[in-house]
Design a protein around this motif. Structure first.
Motif, PDB file in Angstrom:
ATOM      1  N   GLN A  78       0.848  -1.179   0.000  1.00 58.00           N
ATOM      2  CA  GLN A  78       0.000   0.000   0.000  1.00 58.00           C
ATOM      3  C   GLN A  78       0.892   1.239   0.000  1.00 58.00           C
ATOM      4  OE1 GLN A  78      -2.665   0.080   3.303  1.00 58.00           O
ATOM      5  NE2 GLN A  78      -4.126   1.383   2.252  1.00 58.00           N
ATOM      6  N   VAL A  79       0.610   2.150  -0.950  1.00 57.56           N
ATOM      7  CA  VAL A  79       1.332   3.414  -1.040  1.00 57.56           C
ATOM      8  C   VAL A  79       0.451   4.486  -0.418  1.00 57.56           C
ATOM      9  CG1 VAL A  79       2.361   5.108  -2.588  1.00 57.56           C
ATOM     10  CG2 VAL A  79       2.522   2.682  -3.143  1.00 57.56           C
ATOM     11  N   ASN A  80       1.025   5.266   0.492  1.00 59.77           N
ATOM     12  CA  ASN A  80       0.294   6.337   1.169  1.00 59.77           C
ATOM     13  C   ASN A  80       1.020   7.658   0.963  1.00 59.77           C
ATOM     14  OD1 ASN A  80      -1.669   4.624   2.471  1.00 59.77           O
ATOM     15  ND2 ASN A  80       0.033   3.919   3.738  1.00 59.77           N
ATOM     16  N   ILE A  81       0.279   8.681   0.560  1.00 61.72           N
ATOM     17  CA  ILE A  81       0.840  10.017   0.481  1.00 61.72           C
ATOM     18  C   ILE A  81       0.701  10.629   1.872  1.00 61.72           C
ATOM     19  CG2 ILE A  81       0.634  12.309  -0.563  1.00 61.72           C
ATOM     20  CD1 ILE A  81      -0.511  10.931  -3.068  1.00 61.72           C
ATOM     21  N   THR A  82       1.837  10.930   2.500  1.00 67.50           N
ATOM     22  CA  THR A  82       1.810  11.466   3.862  1.00 67.50           C
ATOM     23  C   THR A  82       1.794  12.990   3.886  1.00 67.50           C
ATOM     24  OG1 THR A  82       4.209  11.319   4.016  1.00 67.50           O
ATOM     25  CG2 THR A  82       2.943   9.436   4.823  1.00 67.50           C
ATOM     26  N   SER A  83       2.238  13.611   2.803  1.00 70.28           N
ATOM     27  CA  SER A  83       2.231  15.066   2.738  1.00 70.28           C
ATOM     28  C   SER A  83       2.169  15.481   1.279  1.00 70.28           C
ATOM     29  CB  SER A  83       3.504  15.622   3.380  1.00 70.28           C
ATOM     30  OG  SER A  83       3.568  17.022   3.224  1.00 70.28           O
ATOM     31  N   PRO A  84       1.362  16.419   0.915  1.00 72.55           N
ATOM     32  CA  PRO A  84       0.390  17.183   1.684  1.00 72.55           C
ATOM     33  C   PRO A  84      -0.851  16.341   2.006  1.00 72.55           C
ATOM     34  CG  PRO A  84       0.374  17.894  -0.615  1.00 72.55           C
ATOM     35  CD  PRO A  84       1.464  16.874  -0.479  1.00 72.55           C
ATOM     36  N   ALA A  85      -1.604  16.804   2.991  1.00 69.05           N
ATOM     37  CA  ALA A  85      -2.804  16.092   3.435  1.00 69.05           C
ATOM     38  C   ALA A  85      -3.927  16.247   2.409  1.00 69.05           C
ATOM     39  CB  ALA A  85      -3.253  16.644   4.797  1.00 69.05           C
ATOM     40  N   GLU A  86      -4.939  15.391   2.541  1.00 65.53           N
ATOM     41  CA  GLU A  86      -6.113  15.446   1.657  1.00 65.53           C
ATOM     42  C   GLU A  86      -6.782  16.819   1.765  1.00 65.53           C
ATOM     43  OE1 GLU A  86      -9.059  14.385  -1.051  1.00 65.53           O
ATOM     44  OE2 GLU A  86      -7.225  13.293  -0.595  1.00 65.53           O
ATOM     45  N   GLU A  87      -7.042  17.422   0.616  1.00 67.34           N
ATOM     46  CA  GLU A  87      -7.678  18.730   0.482  1.00 67.34           C
ATOM     47  C   GLU A  87      -6.931  19.839   1.234  1.00 67.34           C
ATOM     48  OE1 GLU A  87     -11.924  18.672   1.021  1.00 67.34           O
ATOM     49  OE2 GLU A  87     -12.179  17.169  -0.537  1.00 67.34           O
ATOM     50  N   GLU A  88      -5.626  19.652   1.383  1.00 64.30           N
ATOM     51  CA  GLU A  88      -4.807  20.687   2.026  1.00 64.30           C
ATOM     52  C   GLU A  88      -4.600  21.848   1.064  1.00 64.30           C
ATOM     53  OE1 GLU A  88      -0.236  21.328   3.643  1.00 64.30           O
ATOM     54  OE2 GLU A  88      -1.121  19.331   3.800  1.00 64.30           O
ATOM     55  N   THR A  89      -4.547  23.033   1.617  1.00 63.04           N
ATOM     56  CA  THR A  89      -4.235  24.220   0.839  1.00 63.04           C
ATOM     57  C   THR A  89      -2.752  24.514   1.006  1.00 63.04           C
ATOM     58  OG1 THR A  89      -6.450  25.116   1.103  1.00 63.04           O
ATOM     59  CG2 THR A  89      -4.715  26.671   0.517  1.00 63.04           C
ATOM     60  N   VAL A  90      -2.037  24.453  -0.091  1.00 62.09           N
ATOM     61  CA  VAL A  90      -0.609  24.742  -0.093  1.00 62.09           C
ATOM     62  C   VAL A  90      -0.447  26.177  -0.572  1.00 62.09           C
ATOM     63  CG1 VAL A  90       1.628  24.115  -1.073  1.00 62.09           C
ATOM     64  CG2 VAL A  90      -0.062  22.324  -0.595  1.00 62.09           C
ATOM     65  N   ARG A  91       0.252  26.982   0.199  1.00 58.09           N
ATOM     66  CA  ARG A  91       0.448  28.386  -0.160  1.00 58.09           C
ATOM     67  C   ARG A  91       1.920  28.597  -0.513  1.00 58.09           C
ATOM     68  NH1 ARG A  91      -4.347  30.223   1.297  1.00 58.09           N
ATOM     69  NH2 ARG A  91      -5.334  29.720   3.260  1.00 58.09           N
ATOM     70  N   ASP A  92       2.168  28.863  -1.789  1.00 53.54           N
ATOM     71  CA  ASP A  92       3.529  29.151  -2.234  1.00 53.54           C
ATOM     72  C   ASP A  92       3.442  29.967  -3.516  1.00 53.54           C
ATOM     73  OD1 ASP A  92       6.120  28.653  -3.809  1.00 53.54           O
ATOM     74  OD2 ASP A  92       6.590  27.860  -1.820  1.00 53.54           O
ATOM     75  N   ASN A  93       3.988  31.181  -3.485  1.00 53.91           N
ATOM     76  CA  ASN A  93       3.896  32.073  -4.641  1.00 53.91           C
ATOM     77  C   ASN A  93       4.678  31.564  -5.844  1.00 53.91           C
ATOM     78  OD1 ASN A  93       2.185  33.815  -3.372  1.00 53.91           O
ATOM     79  ND2 ASN A  93       3.827  35.158  -2.630  1.00 53.91           N
TER      80      ASN A  93
END
Length: 168
Positions: free
Chosen positions: A75-90
């Motif tokens: 099983q492959v799990n994405i640990t970051s970013p979280a589900e429906e996370e808002t990533v802020r980076d210009n």
């Protein structure tokens, strides 16, 4: 002067070829030498004597390792970013981190898909550095691959939102 030296070396090397003698001693042992002995016979060597050794092909355990990988449910799990996370980076830069369970001892590759499209080449390890991604909603999927490129496990799709400050 150089040409004379070269010719001298060539002639010397031709003279340096020694005659090989073979004889059997009183105990029945066979001996070889470059010096003549009583009852010795001259051994004629073929000019193109080559030693040929055929090595067996190395046994590759990659097929066995690939079969072992495919027989277990990973099983492959994405640990970051979280589900429906808002990533802020210009700049649109962020990291994606994925893990695989149970832990694999053999080497495997991981590949990232962003919105269904592969990002970069498959790599060893589950940390992906994304650069210059457009703002908006994105879907991430990480695949685990055998060394020959066959997918043996995939993460579930992960939805994220990338926000960038409005440019004026």
């Amino acid at each position: 002067m150089r040409s004379l030296t070269l010719i001298g070396l060539v002639l010397f090397s031709m003279l340096a070829q020694a005659t090989v003698y073979k004889w059997v001693d009183k105990d029945g042992k066979v001996h070889y030498s470059d010096e003549p002995q009583p009852n010795a016979q001259v051994v004629e060597l073929k000019e193109k004597t080559l030693n040929q050794i055929a090595l067996p092909l190395p046994k590759t355990d990659s097929n066995n390792a690939n079969q072992a990988i495919e027989s277990i449910q990973y099983q492959v799990n994405i640990t970051s970013p979280a589900e429906e996370e808002t990533v802020r980076d210009n700049n649109g830069d962020f990291d994606v981190v994925a893990t695989i369970t149970p832990e694999l001892k053999s080497q495997y590759l991981m590949a990232l898909k962003l919105d269904g499209n592969p990002v970069g080449q498959p790599q060893i390890g589950g940390t992906f550095k994304l650069k210059n991604i457009d703002r908006g909603e994105h879907t991430l999927v990480v695949d685990a691959l055998t060394q020959n490129g066959k997918v043996f496990a995939s993460s579930s799709p992960r939805k994220i939102f990338l926000h960038q400050a409005a440019k004026r």
